[in-house]
Design a protein around this motif. Sequence first.
Motif, mmCIF file in Angstrom:
data_model
loop_
_atom_site.group_PDB
_atom_site.id
_atom_site.type_symbol
_atom_site.label_atom_id
_atom_site.label_comp_id
_atom_site.label_asym_id
_atom_site.label_seq_id
_atom_site.Cartn_x
_atom_site.Cartn_y
_atom_site.Cartn_z
ATOM 1 N N UNK A 138 0.847 -1.183 0.000
ATOM 2 C CA UNK A 138 0.000 0.000 0.000
ATOM 3 C C UNK A 138 0.886 1.237 0.000
ATOM 4 N N UNK A 139 0.501 2.249 -0.738
ATOM 5 C CA UNK A 139 1.183 3.545 -0.742
ATOM 6 C C UNK A 139 0.146 4.610 -0.437
ATOM 7 N N UNK A 140 0.425 5.404 0.600
ATOM 8 C CA UNK A 140 -0.503 6.468 0.980
ATOM 9 C C UNK A 140 0.266 7.768 1.177
ATOM 10 N N UNK A 141 -0.301 8.873 0.702
ATOM 11 C CA UNK A 141 0.286 10.180 0.909
ATOM 12 C C UNK A 141 1.367 10.511 -0.097
ATOM 13 N N UNK A 153 -2.169 2.864 11.944
ATOM 14 C CA UNK A 153 -2.173 4.173 12.605
ATOM 15 C C UNK A 153 -1.078 5.081 12.041
ATOM 16 N N UNK A 154 0.044 4.492 11.681
ATOM 17 C CA UNK A 154 1.121 5.298 11.092
ATOM 18 C C UNK A 154 0.705 5.788 9.707
ATOM 19 N N UNK A 155 0.107 4.902 8.908
ATOM 20 C CA UNK A 155 -0.323 5.290 7.569
ATOM 21 C C UNK A 155 -1.378 6.395 7.635
ATOM 22 N N UNK A 156 -2.289 6.285 8.577
ATOM 23 C CA UNK A 156 -3.376 7.260 8.671
ATOM 24 C C UNK A 156 -2.864 8.654 9.037
ATOM 25 N N UNK A 157 -1.926 8.742 9.966
ATOM 26 C CA UNK A 157 -1.453 10.052 10.435
ATOM 27 C C UNK A 157 -0.287 10.583 9.605
ATOM 28 N N UNK A 158 0.711 9.742 9.354
ATOM 29 C CA UNK A 158 1.924 10.227 8.704
ATOM 30 C C UNK A 158 1.737 10.493 7.214
ATOM 31 N N UNK A 159 0.727 9.890 6.610
ATOM 32 C CA UNK A 159 0.494 10.131 5.185
ATOM 33 C C UNK A 159 0.035 11.556 4.906
ATOM 34 N N UNK A 160 -0.277 12.306 5.957
ATOM 35 C CA UNK A 160 -0.593 13.732 5.770
ATOM 36 C C UNK A 160 0.652 14.542 5.411
ATOM 37 N N UNK A 161 1.838 14.009 5.764
ATOM 38 C CA UNK A 161 3.088 14.729 5.517
ATOM 39 C C UNK A 161 4.075 13.956 4.644
#
Length: 271
Positions: free
Chosen positions: A17-20, A40-48
């Motif tokens: 999976x690739x996010x952000x 949880x890391x993908x959900x939050x850190x993909x904002x940056x």
Amino acid sequence: MNPLPYIIVNDTSLYYQVQGQGVPIMFIHPPLLTSENFDYQAAQLSNRFQVITFDIRGHGSSDRSFEPVTYPLIVQDMLKLMDGLNIKQAYVCGYSTGGGVALHALLTAPERFLGGILVSGMSEASDLYLRLRMTTAIALSRSKLKSLLRLAITWGNADNLKTFRTLYRSSQPGTSDNWYEYYRYSLDYSCTDQLQQIQAPVLLVYGKKDKSFHRYAWKLQQHLQNSKLIWIPEAKHQIPTKNAIMLNDCIESWITDKETRAEKIDTTIYE
């Protein structure tokens, strides 16, 4: 429904999976668990950042491996995945025994990694308590009690019932022979005497209550040339799920600081 994203590496299909967008961070899970451990890391850190997660061979939605699952094989797959995504360099984050994979990546392909993040990680399994736990997991993965091992690992990493169901479900398609190989390699692996060769920056994140792993945190900090050690209060071993916000904030702050410094250096060079 969109098809699941896969990449073929040496005739093996790997789920990823690739996010952000932004600076890439690739996450490495320990045996039996899957990329879902980093939700949880993908959900939050993909904002940056660009967050890359994947299921190691024989785990989750990836194909079983007919080659023994070892750190060199996992790193080879990581590099092939990066090539397939046109990613020249990334940070690598390994959790628990995934930390050993991250260290092996930094040692064997330093030109591809901007730095490492070790969460409850180690460069060796040298204390009796950890070796006993890993030996037990090795035995259970080859026994009729492997479903008990799966239950114990996923329940132990869950912060709530929803997370448990996600981790338990995602681990179900995994191949116990590949779990065994990953555990077995982790038990015997040691790169402590090579740590001084790592020049890339490394962030070390450990739980204050994960006392049996304090020795590994201090050992890594002592031998790595460029490391930062952060203790998370009240945390035990399972930081990615049970202390996600604090971990994510640490990762975001550390990478942002590294990238800001790199930009300042580039500006100084080219002005």
